[in-house]
Design an enzyme around this catalytic site. Structure first.
Site, mmCIF file in Angstrom:
data_model
loop_
_atom_site.group_PDB
_atom_site.id
_atom_site.type_symbol
_atom_site.label_atom_id
_atom_site.label_comp_id
_atom_site.label_asym_id
_atom_site.label_seq_id
_atom_site.Cartn_x
_atom_site.Cartn_y
_atom_site.Cartn_z
ATOM 1 N N GLU A 179 0.836 -1.213 0.000
ATOM 2 C CA GLU A 179 0.000 0.000 0.000
ATOM 3 C C GLU A 179 0.864 1.254 0.000
ATOM 4 O OE1 GLU A 179 0.802 1.575 2.957
ATOM 5 O OE2 GLU A 179 1.805 -0.281 3.510
ATOM 6 N N GLU A 322 4.534 -0.599 1.704
ATOM 7 C CA GLU A 322 4.710 -0.801 0.260
ATOM 8 C C GLU A 322 4.544 -2.259 -0.167
ATOM 9 O OE1 GLU A 322 8.489 0.657 -1.117
ATOM 10 O OE2 GLU A 322 8.168 2.690 -0.374
#
Length: 354
Positions: A179, A322
């Site tokens: 994300e 991430e």
């Protein structure tokens, strides 16, 4: 419209098959025949067992793997909850697409693809590799009103499911969650507080590296958002709508979509784990498909994982997000499968069994 979306989500959840205990037991039996003391490979043996139970195959082909990075902005940034400005979200999305972020480096090493999805970035983005599925242009400030409507939330979950369906059609069989969204640890802490019963002081961490005053403010923001919106802990979608984020909802869909397709999904850090918690409450049968990658430095992460029933593979004091932790753990999954396939048995090696 909202009812139709909810029906579509329910239909996907119904597709999730029970964990295949017979295949898992076969993996256990094979593992015990290998030239090692029983259980001596620890979590690697557990992973092999889980993958067999998920896939129904003793040695599933997981050579094609992808980390799905959901990106979205958060209106709660207005409350000063992050050390970084909101402009970083679209900037980092372009960094992912150009291959320059940490998750890109680790994905290349692991032989995995990075699929970046704009599900709620408050900017107009264009790139040939960007998957454009924008539901909102950033959420509303949850300290002043609900972050999203219920319809937007279900739409975002369905986006995650659709992205996984598309990747499965292309041959991918192992997924990781990633994300990007400045402010999303605040939303994750709020979700964790409501669904686990932890206090905001226990669930709120340092995020992007805020100082003590920033942490106290972040705790206060989470408290105010929950008090104002009164999210219903018995209704995960209500919680996600009122104090969540579009990218978190998208990851809920990724997890449910992976399970519905009979694929393992590796959960990254705190934000991904908040999505996993929501997914587990919406579809308890999705839990056996989840593999926890690492223990984040975010304060409430361990208790969050424990509330789902997950145990992290590694602890590297990471807090980047991430999908970096998930991608790192692709290596351990590969190792588990190679060990089970390539190690000699006591019989074939002529080694005496204890």
């Amino acid at each position: 419209m909202a009812d139709d979306l909810s029906i579509k989500l329910a239909e996907t959840i119904k597709k999730i098959k029970p964990f295949n205990e017979e295949s898992a037991s076969l993996a256990d039996h094979h593992s015990d025949r290998l030239t090692k003391p029983p259980g001596s490979l620890g979590k690697l043996e557990s992973i092999a067992r889980q993958l067999a139970g998920i896939s129904g195959q003793l040695w599933p082909d997981l050579s094609r793997k992808a980390v799905i990075v959901m990106a979205g902005d958060h209106g709660v940034c207005e409350e000063g909850v992050s050390a970084f400005p909101q402009a970083v979200t679209p900037q980092m999305v372009m960094n992912f697409l150009n291959g320059g972020a940490a998750v890109n480096v680790l994905a290349r090493q692991a032989g995995a693809d990075v699929v970046c999805v704009d599900i709620g970035v408050n900017a107009d983005l264009a790139h040939e590799r960007l998957v454009c599925r924008k539901i909102v242009r950033g959420t509303a400030n949850m300290a002043k009103q609900p972050a999203m409507t219920r319809e937007e939330t279900v739409q975002a979950i369905l986006v995650g499911i659709e992205v996984v369906n598309e990747q499965v059609k292309q041959g991918f069989r192992l997924f990781g969650t990633g994300e990007m969204g400045i402010g999303n640890t605040t939303a994750s802490a709020a979700i964790t507080t409501v669904l686990t019963g932890l206090s905001p002081e226990e669930s709120v961490g340092r995020g992007t590296g805020i100082n003590d005053a920033g942490w106290l403010n972040k705790v206060d923001v989470v408290k105010r958002a929950i008090e104002l919106n009164q999210p219903d802990a018995s209704d995960p979608i209500d919680v996600l709508a009122k104090v969540g984020g579009a990218e978190i909802a998208g990851l809920v869909g990724v997890i449910i979509g992976a399970a519905a397709n009979g694929c393992a999904v590796v959960i990254d850090g705190y934000i991904s784990s908040a999505a996993a918690l929501v997914a587990s409450r919406l579809a308890e049968q999705s839990k056996p498909y989840m593999i926890a990658s690492h223990l984040s430095q975010e304060k409430g992460h361990l208790k969050l994982l424990e509330s789902i029933g997950l145990s992290p593979m590694i602890q590297l004091e990471m807090r980047l997000g991430e999908g970096t932790g998930a991608v790192l753990c692709f290596h351990f999954i590969d190792a588990a499968l190679h060990l089970m396939q390539e190690m000699a048995t006591f019989e074939s090696a002529g080694v005496s069994k204890g």
